[in-house]
Scaffold this motif. Structure first.
Motif, PDB file in Angstrom:
ATOM      1  N   VAL C  33     -20.927  13.140 -40.331  1.00 56.03           N
ATOM      2  CA  VAL C  33     -20.813  11.952 -41.319  1.00 56.03           C
ATOM      3  C   VAL C  33     -22.411  11.292 -41.606  1.00 56.03           C
ATOM      4  O   VAL C  33     -22.674  10.939 -42.595  1.00 56.03           O
ATOM      5  CB  VAL C  33     -19.791  11.484 -40.680  1.00 56.03           C
ATOM      6  N   ALA C  34     -22.917  11.025 -40.286  1.00 52.62           N
ATOM      7  CA  ALA C  34     -24.194  10.248 -40.464  1.00 52.62           C
ATOM      8  C   ALA C  34     -25.215  11.127 -41.465  1.00 52.62           C
ATOM      9  O   ALA C  34     -25.861  10.721 -42.228  1.00 52.62           O
ATOM     10  CB  ALA C  34     -25.087  10.292 -39.205  1.00 52.62           C
ATOM     11  N   ALA C  35     -25.023  12.501 -41.398  1.00 56.94           N
ATOM     12  CA  ALA C  35     -25.876  13.365 -42.105  1.00 56.94           C
ATOM     13  C   ALA C  35     -25.722  13.364 -43.349  1.00 56.94           C
ATOM     14  O   ALA C  35     -26.542  13.010 -44.400  1.00 56.94           O
ATOM     15  CB  ALA C  35     -25.761  14.686 -41.671  1.00 56.94           C
ATOM     16  N   VAL C  36     -24.402  13.362 -43.806  1.00 55.21           N
ATOM     17  CA  VAL C  36     -24.037  13.147 -45.486  1.00 55.21           C
ATOM     18  C   VAL C  36     -24.598  11.725 -45.881  1.00 55.21           C
ATOM     19  O   VAL C  36     -24.873  11.813 -46.832  1.00 55.21           O
ATOM     20  CB  VAL C  36     -22.476  13.480 -45.560  1.00 55.21           C
ATOM     21  N   LEU C  37     -24.331  10.854 -45.097  1.00 57.57           N
ATOM     22  CA  LEU C  37     -24.814   9.592 -45.498  1.00 57.57           C
ATOM     23  C   LEU C  37     -26.213   9.546 -45.656  1.00 57.57           C
ATOM     24  O   LEU C  37     -26.455   8.926 -46.673  1.00 57.57           O
ATOM     25  CB  LEU C  37     -24.133   8.374 -44.596  1.00 57.57           C
ATOM     26  N   MET C  38     -27.065  10.134 -44.803  1.00 59.75           N
ATOM     27  CA  MET C  38     -28.476  10.306 -45.238  1.00 59.75           C
ATOM     28  C   MET C  38     -28.948  11.075 -46.488  1.00 59.75           C
ATOM     29  O   MET C  38     -29.642  10.878 -47.308  1.00 59.75           O
ATOM     30  CB  MET C  38     -29.063  10.955 -44.023  1.00 59.75           C
ATOM     31  N   LEU C  39     -27.951  11.998 -46.664  1.00 62.02           N
ATOM     32  CA  LEU C  39     -28.060  12.914 -47.811  1.00 62.02           C
ATOM     33  C   LEU C  39     -28.042  12.311 -49.154  1.00 62.02           C
ATOM     34  O   LEU C  39     -28.749  12.001 -49.963  1.00 62.02           O
ATOM     35  CB  LEU C  39     -27.085  14.153 -47.918  1.00 62.02           C
ATOM     36  N   LEU C  80     -31.764  17.219 -39.678  1.00 69.23           N
ATOM     37  CA  LEU C  80     -31.600  17.320 -38.054  1.00 69.23           C
ATOM     38  C   LEU C  80     -30.118  16.739 -37.967  1.00 69.23           C
ATOM     39  O   LEU C  80     -29.828  17.341 -36.696  1.00 69.23           O
ATOM     40  CB  LEU C  80     -32.778  16.661 -37.633  1.00 69.23           C
ATOM     41  N   LEU C  81     -29.904  15.590 -38.389  1.00 63.07           N
ATOM     42  CA  LEU C  81     -28.513  15.187 -37.959  1.00 63.07           C
ATOM     43  C   LEU C  81     -27.290  16.423 -38.226  1.00 63.07           C
ATOM     44  O   LEU C  81     -26.545  16.345 -37.352  1.00 63.07           O
ATOM     45  CB  LEU C  81     -28.115  13.844 -38.897  1.00 63.07           C
ATOM     46  N   PHE C  82     -27.470  16.994 -39.359  1.00 57.61           N
ATOM     47  CA  PHE C  82     -26.395  18.128 -39.750  1.00 57.61           C
ATOM     48  C   PHE C  82     -26.582  19.175 -38.603  1.00 57.61           C
ATOM     49  O   PHE C  82     -25.620  19.951 -38.041  1.00 57.61           O
ATOM     50  CB  PHE C  82     -26.597  18.470 -41.020  1.00 57.61           C
ATOM     51  N   GLU C  83     -27.642  19.504 -38.191  1.00 59.57           N
ATOM     52  CA  GLU C  83     -27.965  20.484 -37.417  1.00 59.57           C
ATOM     53  C   GLU C  83     -27.527  20.076 -35.829  1.00 59.57           C
ATOM     54  O   GLU C  83     -27.168  21.060 -35.262  1.00 59.57           O
ATOM     55  CB  GLU C  83     -29.528  21.192 -37.404  1.00 59.57           C
ATOM     56  N   VAL C  84     -27.779  18.990 -35.393  1.00 64.48           N
ATOM     57  CA  VAL C  84     -27.233  18.598 -34.409  1.00 64.48           C
ATOM     58  C   VAL C  84     -25.545  18.684 -34.340  1.00 64.48           C
ATOM     59  O   VAL C  84     -25.069  19.179 -33.403  1.00 64.48           O
ATOM     60  CB  VAL C  84     -27.469  17.093 -33.756  1.00 64.48           C
ATOM     61  N   ALA C  85     -25.165  18.252 -35.454  1.00 64.21           N
ATOM     62  CA  ALA C  85     -23.441  18.562 -35.543  1.00 64.21           C
ATOM     63  C   ALA C  85     -23.158  19.910 -35.387  1.00 64.21           C
ATOM     64  O   ALA C  85     -22.255  20.447 -34.584  1.00 64.21           O
ATOM     65  CB  ALA C  85     -22.957  18.076 -36.864  1.00 64.21           C
ATOM     66  N   VAL C 157     -33.042  15.889 -26.960  1.00 63.11           N
ATOM     67  CA  VAL C 157     -32.027  15.638 -25.880  1.00 63.11           C
ATOM     68  C   VAL C 157     -30.651  16.305 -26.275  1.00 63.11           C
ATOM     69  O   VAL C 157     -30.045  17.124 -25.476  1.00 63.11           O
ATOM     70  CB  VAL C 157     -31.751  14.024 -25.523  1.00 63.11           C
ATOM     71  N   ALA C 158     -30.365  16.134 -27.734  1.00 69.05           N
ATOM     72  CA  ALA C 158     -29.138  17.117 -27.962  1.00 69.05           C
ATOM     73  C   ALA C 158     -29.555  18.363 -27.717  1.00 69.05           C
ATOM     74  O   ALA C 158     -28.429  18.922 -27.451  1.00 69.05           O
ATOM     75  CB  ALA C 158     -29.108  16.765 -29.428  1.00 69.05           C
ATOM     76  N   ILE C 159     -30.628  19.102 -28.196  1.00 66.18           N
ATOM     77  CA  ILE C 159     -30.770  20.525 -28.138  1.00 66.18           C
ATOM     78  C   ILE C 159     -30.626  20.683 -26.288  1.00 66.18           C
ATOM     79  O   ILE C 159     -29.941  21.735 -25.920  1.00 66.18           O
ATOM     80  CB  ILE C 159     -32.232  20.699 -28.231  1.00 66.18           C
ATOM     81  N   CYS C 160     -30.971  19.629 -25.364  1.00 63.32           N
ATOM     82  CA  CYS C 160     -30.914  20.105 -23.980  1.00 63.32           C
ATOM     83  C   CYS C 160     -29.384  20.011 -23.688  1.00 63.32           C
ATOM     84  O   CYS C 160     -28.795  20.980 -23.033  1.00 63.32           O
ATOM     85  CB  CYS C 160     -31.559  19.040 -23.237  1.00 63.32           C
ATOM     86  N   LEU C 161     -28.490  19.142 -24.346  1.00 55.48           N
ATOM     87  CA  LEU C 161     -26.967  19.194 -24.039  1.00 55.48           C
ATOM     88  C   LEU C 161     -26.415  20.500 -24.775  1.00 55.48           C
ATOM     89  O   LEU C 161     -25.669  21.004 -24.092  1.00 55.48           O
ATOM     90  CB  LEU C 161     -26.756  17.941 -24.810  1.00 55.48           C
ATOM     91  N   PHE C 186     -27.720  29.492 -33.759  1.00 57.51           N
ATOM     92  CA  PHE C 186     -27.743  28.173 -33.457  1.00 57.51           C
ATOM     93  C   PHE C 186     -28.834  27.890 -32.265  1.00 57.51           C
ATOM     94  O   PHE C 186     -29.619  26.837 -32.258  1.00 57.51           O
ATOM     95  CB  PHE C 186     -26.792  27.492 -33.162  1.00 57.51           C
ATOM     96  N   ALA C 187     -28.864  28.887 -31.205  1.00 57.28           N
ATOM     97  CA  ALA C 187     -29.516  29.115 -30.285  1.00 57.28           C
ATOM     98  C   ALA C 187     -30.899  29.031 -30.584  1.00 57.28           C
ATOM     99  O   ALA C 187     -31.934  28.622 -30.144  1.00 57.28           O
ATOM    100  CB  ALA C 187     -29.103  29.902 -28.960  1.00 57.28           C
ATOM    101  N   ALA C 188     -31.193  29.971 -31.527  1.00 56.88           N
ATOM    102  CA  ALA C 188     -32.596  30.397 -31.996  1.00 56.88           C
ATOM    103  C   ALA C 188     -33.068  28.876 -32.632  1.00 56.88           C
ATOM    104  O   ALA C 188     -34.340  28.625 -32.551  1.00 56.88           O
ATOM    105  CB  ALA C 188     -32.511  31.539 -33.172  1.00 56.88           C
ATOM    106  N   ALA C 189     -32.314  28.165 -33.406  1.00 54.24           N
ATOM    107  CA  ALA C 189     -32.663  26.980 -34.228  1.00 54.24           C
ATOM    108  C   ALA C 189     -33.087  26.104 -33.248  1.00 54.24           C
ATOM    109  O   ALA C 189     -33.959  25.408 -33.177  1.00 54.24           O
ATOM    110  CB  ALA C 189     -31.661  26.507 -35.221  1.00 54.24           C
ATOM    111  N   ALA C 190     -32.242  25.800 -31.900  1.00 53.09           N
ATOM    112  CA  ALA C 190     -32.795  24.996 -31.102  1.00 53.09           C
ATOM    113  C   ALA C 190     -33.894  25.225 -30.161  1.00 53.09           C
ATOM    114  O   ALA C 190     -34.629  24.445 -29.884  1.00 53.09           O
ATOM    115  CB  ALA C 190     -31.188  25.002 -29.967  1.00 53.09           C
TER     116      ALA C 190
END
Lengths: 196, 57, 577
Positions: C33-39, C80-85, C157-161, C186-190
């Motif tokens: 949702v945060a990502a879409v708002l940024m978009l 990046l927000l969408f990617e963390v999602a 930190v999100a990547i670590c999680l 996704f792991a490759a992206a991370a």
């Protein structure tokens, strides 16, 4: 073993077989297998193209007349400014729009200063002669863009970039700055005049 | 119904080594940092450090 | 098989069959949702930026602030927000696993929002008109750097999680064997994100220290080498995530799987190993680096990272083709594509994204990275056209496509506005295509980037170059394309917002989309391990994906032609070196 109808992973419950494989579900236990004939062909063709791309740059180094300038030095902004001013005073032949016009001797080092928000001096060059432009900035980063031949270079304060150039056409050619350098970025211009 | 229980079957053949290498995320993480760390970053910084001073016109 | 014996049972999603951890679901939803708002915010800025060219009265100062914020908002915040999602979705639901340390994850979310707020304040107040590149000696307010550092640190930190989720899922055996291909992507992206964020944080940290007086100056060349690790690196994170999303859409809309798991995974590994070398693309016409460093790095060492993309260029369409042929859909070389579910927003966005990314974005990128060709386009609008082609018609379009499935699933609501959703990818792709092609053309004509007035009206030494010839037409097309793209963006945001606010709550969303995945989808009629004969003759009969093979050969021909033409173009310039 799990009961029929219970899904361990996403996917349809198997009617007596394993759940349909998907990009979203784990692959078979052993998934390393031979490439199909089309995959293998494409992989080879693609790799050959990669080698062509790689060697292409070396080939161009050999045959091209347009090469990436490499020669660079460290220089302080004050030294550069001082040397440039001396050069400009020495070679000035006039002025246009408040900018000194300089006529370098063919083959020599020519100082070109990028600063907020102007390229100076204006250069008056001779066609088919080679000049060594000594380019740097006295303040922030700038982008040297020569039009319409469309040659573009980064200009850093503290670094001297030697760009050897041979104008092969006559006329007046604008320089514009294409690296954002502050709120006056869109008034930063210069000029190179080429005569016979 | 055949489940994925054959993963635990001790008689099953070992997974091919390319699979195990590709599956090793930690190895990939190390590679992703070491390769550019050396070839791009270290080499690039070294080139900058070795850049000569301009000796004057 | 071993279940998570010690943990309480997770709810099973009725649509997909995945086990759902509530905190994982809520976190993924919050980030999406945060990502879409940024978009949406970035899109609004895009309108102003584009219309200023056509006479909208915005001061130069404000135009520059908008360009600065548009860049950061889209390239960093939206993507990046969408990617963390996606990372949270991929490491929990796709693995039937739990979300680790949800409280930490929520704290990080808050910190990232704070970071965004600080950076946006700095940019909009005129305290950080340095562009997302922030090249020293230009300086910004310390809170700008701090804001970006908070955001970037949060992603780290999100990547670590993400990795914690994956490791624990493996340990608890919530899935068996190797990761699903999508999660692998996704792991490759991370993984790619780790190096990017570390070098980027180092670069911005230097600037922060200088802005508060701890350092007197930051060497511009040193900064550039460090910064472009994230400048380009973040785009490679986007690339890997986009490819993972392509594979996911194949699974969701076609019930497909990769034609060869090993090939696709190998391609991700090539990306992981070599993609960061391409940071040098931005330094190709810089003083300081030698020839060998430039060539070795710009080529990703024998173009191995490009080989990765060329592999996916085959594997992704091949996955579509195989899924269709398996169901007996379409005859001959291309029937499978003609009779594909073009009305499904996930499918249309998939194909449009793949095609445009390959033919325009990818090729323009490789051309720009070719050492001597770079001189022709450095800092021109060609660069801007390229990266809009990659991250907008490539990554953003793919992310939009999957969010038609992901958001209703995460929010447990029915999709609202399906008819708009079916048209949206076409409108958006059309707008961005026009925008980017016009930018590429303008860049070829020398138009510089980040310049508020191409007429140079206030410049002492006048420049009329860009008021002549085809340039004004190109710039008009840029504006038209931008407006059309924004319309496509509004359609997307509208559907997302309405779904989230008034979508009917349900345990089995996506009833009105033709999903071919999950317990409600019909399995393919053919056995999963063999494809039916493709009906062609000769050696083509044995191909798994003959239509794709023909297409990639055509693509290669296109590539070769452009490569030759570009060098011919270069040869017209003044001799230089």
């Amino acid at each position: 073993m799990s009961a029929a109808g219970v899904t361990e992973h996403g996917g349809s419950p198997p009617p007596g077989g394993e759940p349909p494989r998907s990009t979203l579900t784990p692959p078979p236990r052993v998934w390393w297998k031979r490439l199909g004939p089309d995959e293998r062909r494409w992989l080879i063709v693609a790799f050959v193209w990669c080698l062509v791309l790689f060697s292409g740059m070396y080939v161009w180094l050999g045959i091209g007349e347009q090469q990436t300038p490499i020669e660079s030095y460290r220089i302080t902004t004050s030294d550069f400014a001082a040397e440039a001013d001396t050069y400009i005073a020495d070679r000035q032949v006039g002025e246009q729009d408040g900018v000194p016009v300089v006529e370098p001797i063919p083959g020599e080092d020519v100082y070109l200063v990028a600063s907020q928000f102007q390229f100076r001096p204006i250069l008056r060059l001779q066609r088919d002669e080679t000049y060594r432009l000594l380019v740097s900035s006295t303040d922030v980063q700038h982008g040297l863009s020569l039009q319409p031949t469309n040659l573009n270079f980064q200009v850093l304060p503290g670094y001297l970039y030697v760009i050897r150039v041979t104008p092969d056409e006559t006329g007046e050619f604008p320089l514009v700055c294409n690296e954002f350098c502050g709120l006056g970025h869109h008034v930063m211009t210069g000029k190179i005049i080429v005569e016979d | 119904m055949r489940s994925n229980g054959d993963f635990e079957d001790p008689g099953a053949e070992p997974t091919p080594w390319p699979q195990r290498v590709l599956d090793n995320l930690w190895l990939l993480l190390v590679v992703s940092i070491v390769v550019p760390g050396l070839l791009y970053l270290a080499w690039g910084l070294w080139e900058l450090a070795e850049l000569p001073r301009w000796a004057g016109a | 098989m071993a279940a998570t014996a010690n943990a309480p049972e997770l709810r099973t999603c009725a649509t997909t069959g995945f086990r759902v951890d509530e905190s994982g679901r809520r976190l993924a939803l919050a980030y999406a949702v945060a990502a879409v708002l940024m978009l949406a915010a970035g899109g609004v800025m895009a309108i102003f930026i584009a219309l200023q060219r056509q006479g909208l009265p915005i001061s130069d100062d404000w135009w520059y602030r908008l360009v600065a914020s548009h860049g950061a908002t889209m390239l960093l915040f939206w993507l990046l927000l969408f990617e963390v999602a996606a990372l949270y979705w991929g490491s929990t639901m796709l693995l039937n696993a739990r979300m680790r340390a949800p409280r930490v994850a929520w704290g990080v979310f808050g910190a990232m929002l704070l970071g965004i707020a600080l950076a946006q304040w700095a940019m909009f107040s005129g305290n950080a008109t340095v562009m997302f590149t922030a090249y020293p000696p230009l300086t910004a307010h310390p809170l700008y750097y701090l804001g970006i550092l908070l955001f970037a640190g949060g992603v780290l930190v999100a990547i670590c999680l993400f990795f914690a989720n994956v490791v624990m899922a493996r340990r608890e055996r919530t899935y068996e064997g190797s990761l699903p291909l999508v999660v692998y992507g996704f792991a490759a992206a991370a993984i790619i994100g780790v190096y990017s964020l570390l070098t980027g944080a180092a670069a911005y940290l230097l600037l922060f220290l200088q802005s508060v007086g701890v350092l007197t100056e930051v060497d511009p060349a040193l900064y550039r080498i460090l910064f472009w690790g994230i400048g380009h690196g973040a785009q490679q994170v986007n690339l890997a995530a986009m490819v993972a999303v392509w594979y996911a859409l194949i699974g969701l809309t076609l019930g497909g799987r990769p034609v060869n798991e090993g090939l696709s995974r190998f391609a991700f590994v090539l990306l992981i190993a070599f993609i960061h070398l391409g940071a040098v693309h931005h330094l190709m016409v810089d003083p300081g680096l030698g020839t060998s460093h430039r060539i070795m790095n710009t080529s990703y060492l024998l173009y191995l990272a490009v080989l990765a993309s060329l592999i996916h260029a085959f594997s992704v369409p091949a996955g579509i083709e195989a899924a269709q042929r398996e169901r007996g859909i379409g005859k001959g070389l291309f029937g499978w594509l003609v009779r594909a579910p073009w009305r499904e927003p996930g499918f249309s966005s998939l194909v449009l994204s793949v095609v445009y990314f390959g033919f325009v974005a990818g090729v323009s990128g490789v051309l720009m990275g070719t050492m001597q060709l770079n001189m022709l386009i450095h800092n021109t609008l060609f660069v801007v056209g390229h990266f809009h082609a990659t991250v907008v018609s490539g990554t953003t379009l793919a992310f939009m496509g999957i969010s038609y499935y992901l958001l209703p699933l995460l929010a447990r609501r029915e999709l609202v506005g399906t008819r708009i959703a079916r048209w949206q990818p076409y409108v958006f792709a059309g707008g961005v295509a026009l925008l980017t092609l016009a930018m590429l053309a303008a860049g070829q004509m020398g138009v510089p980037r980040r310049v508020a007035d191409l007429g140079y009206a206030d410049a002492p030494v006048g420049v009329t170059q860009f008021g002549e010839g085809a340039v004004p037409l190109m710039m008009t097309l840029v504006s038209v394309g931008a407006i059309l793209a924004v319309v496509g963006g509004v359609m997307y945001v509208w559907v997302m917002v309405r779904t989230l606010l008034v979508g009917e709550r349900t345990d089995a969303p996506l009833a009105n989309l033709a999903l071919r995945f999950g317990p409600t989808a019909a399995p393919p009629p053919a056995p999963a391990s063999e494809l039916p004969h493709n009906g062609l003759k000769g050696r083509w009969a044995r191909f798994e994906a003959p239509g794709t093979y023909a297409m990639v050969l055509f693509f290669l021909a296109w590539f070769v032609v452009l490569y030759v033409v570009a060098h011919f173009n270069l040869a017209q310039s003044w001799p230089v070196g």
